[in-house]
Design an enzyme around this catalytic site. Structure first.
Site, short mmCIF file in Angstrom:
data_model
loop_
_atom_site.label_atom_id
_atom_site.label_comp_id
_atom_site.label_asym_id
_atom_site.label_seq_id
_atom_site.Cartn_x
_atom_site.Cartn_y
_atom_site.Cartn_z
N CYS A 117 12.40 79.88 83.72
CA CYS A 117 11.13 80.28 83.11
C CYS A 117 11.38 80.92 81.74
O CYS A 117 11.89 82.04 81.66
CB CYS A 117 10.40 81.24 84.04
SG CYS A 117 8.95 82.03 83.31
N CYS A 122 9.61 84.23 81.02
CA CYS A 122 10.24 85.31 81.79
C CYS A 122 11.39 85.93 81.01
O CYS A 122 11.65 87.13 81.11
CB CYS A 122 10.76 84.79 83.13
SG CYS A 122 9.49 84.15 84.25
#
Length: 319
Positions: A77, A80
């Site tokens: 991700c 993230c």
């Protein structure tokens, strides 16, 4: 940008008299235990890697003494990778008034389902054993800081939970890091501008970096993120969604909802809407939807399985 669920309004339901009384009692007991053992955790103990096996002990039980922020993340991700370090740094700055529990969704699918996580990054909090959503998707630092301030305030006022004692802020630093390559000053300036909400400054800095290094992945992701946040700033989410529902053939309306979904962490919904728009349109409208989809691919990163799937769907829609 106003990230999805970046509100503490839901915490009002947690203020039942019984729950508050129990939480205060547990908090006092926890502080007494800490005093007896001379012990507050060291800085490294403020950020925890948590899984299904130790979730009850590390999150639920500790939430009676200190608010626990949960960061749902994954290695693939890209957003993230920007949000998680920011949350870790802020956790150290709060010096024991909250903890950060990092949960890898790939390794902890059950926890992801139990919290109803539909997209990452997703951030929750647990106070006195009660879970509440904080926000989903990317957000500027000042909005995250404001949310954490409110979380700490609610924990103290509603439950008497004041956090862990004896963690001086000047000592609350991260674990010693391994030697790293010197930080790129242009990227550092761009990230600082992005974190502070200076989106025009971030965009310009990332563009400057790409002018010198067109293939720089970090600059591509940062630019795409900053441009997305700029587009969704000031949006009335309800009106945007109503416009798109009322005018399904209005490509600009569909693009706005796709941006809103992406900023809120609803990646699959965003990609699906744009692929469908490409499939149903032609000419300039089709090209506008295709270009926006490619821009949003940059936000997530080419290796993300959702990007791989959407790219294949785009190819089918085009050919």
């Amino acid at each position: 940008m106003q990230p999805r669920n970046m509100s503490m309004s839901g915490v009002v339901d947690l203020a039942a008299v019984k729950a508050a009384g129990e939480a205060k009692q547990k908090a006092e007991q926890g502080r007494a235990r800490a005093a007896e053992g001379n012990g507050a955790p060291g800085p490294a103990g403020l950020v925890l890697d948590v899984g299904e096996a130790d979730f009850e002990a590390e999150v639920l039980e500790r939430s009676a003494e200190v608010p626990v922020v949960i960061d749902f993340w994954a290695e693939w991700c890209e957003p993230c990778k920007q949000l998680s370090p920011l949350l870790e740094r802020l956790t150290q700055e709060y010096a024991g008034r909250l903890l950060l529990a990092k949960i890898d969704v790939d390794q902890n699918q059950m926890l992801m389902q139990q919290f109803g996580v539909q997209g990452i990054p997703a951030v929750f909090a647990v106070v006195a054993g009660q879970a509440l959503p904080l926000f989903q998707g990317a957000a500027p630092e000042q909005q995250i800081r404001a949310t954490l301030d409110q979380l700490v305030q609610v924990a103290e006022q509603r439950f008497g939970i004041t956090g862990l004692q004896g963690v001086p802020q000047e000592e609350a630093a991260a674990e010693p890091a391994e030697p790293q390559a010197p930080e790129d000053p242009v990227l550092a300036a761009a990230q600082q501008a992005l974190d502070s909400g200076d989106l025009p400054g971030a965009i310009q800095a990332y563009r400057n970096k790409l002018a010198d290094e067109p293939a720089n992945v970090e600059a591509k992701v940062g630019l795409a993120m900053a441009e997305l946040l700029t587009r969704v700033q000031g949006m009335d989410a309800r009106q945007v969604r109503k416009d798109a529902a009322d005018r399904p053939d209005d490509v600009a309306a569909q693009l706005r909802v796709a941006d809103l979904d992406m900023a809120g962490g609803h990646v699959e919904d965003s990609f699906s809407r744009l692929v469908d728009t490409v499939r149903r349109t032609a000419g300039e409208d089709r090209d506008a939807a295709r270009v926006r989809l490619l821009e949003l691919f940059e936000v997530i990163g080419p290796e993300d399985p959702r990007v791989v799937s959407a790219r294949a769907a785009l190819a089918r829609a085009l050919f």
